[in-house]
Design a protein around this motif. Sequence first.
Motif: not given
Length: 226
Positions: A133-134, A141, A164, A187, A192
């Motif tokens: 995700w980062h 995102k 995160g 993050n 998130i």
Amino acid sequence: MTENTPHNALPAAAPDGHDYLPAAGRDSLLPFYDLLTRAVGMTKIYDTLVDSAQLRPGQRVLEIGCGTGNLIVRAKKSEPRLDAVGSDPDPLALARAERKARALTGIRFERGYAQRLPFSDGEFDRVLSSMMWHHLPADIKDAAAQEVRRVLRPGGTLYLVDVGGRVAADEGRNARRALHNPHLTGNLGNAIPDRFAAAGMECAEIATKRLRRIGRITFYRATRPS
């Protein structure tokens, strides 16, 4: 991406010709990728994520950003009656993932981007994501969170692990590095959960661990309302 680029569009190609980040950062390092993940302690992280997901026979499970398939193959082995799919934009990594899974049935790999998943609405009971995700830009995102919600069935759940949550400078060098890394700062804190909440999901932090050479990582659960 420019601000006029649609959120679900692909990013412009980098100088190396890729419009994605290769699994190991560059193609030449891919043969060492699995060694690196083991060296930093990812094996236990995969186990924790799979255990958290409470996988059951007959479920359809997708991993986004699967890389060389370490997590989705582990998920399939933990519950052989899953219908498991790994998705990643890196064809070289997918080829390695397919070789790992060649003795397994009920698992496949498809090339796809997190912000443009090649799957139908409500197709999956679970979506998994590990340390991917980062790497995504902020606008990607947003689109990826919407795509996760779209491909989950009502009541389906995302299980995600990444750097995160709360990170403070007094936690050490890795924490200070995270606070100054533009990929990671997006993050931190409630970023998130807030992003998935904006996509219409109920998201919460469920656990944290420390990973050598990386620092604090956080596990999240995000559910599409029934």
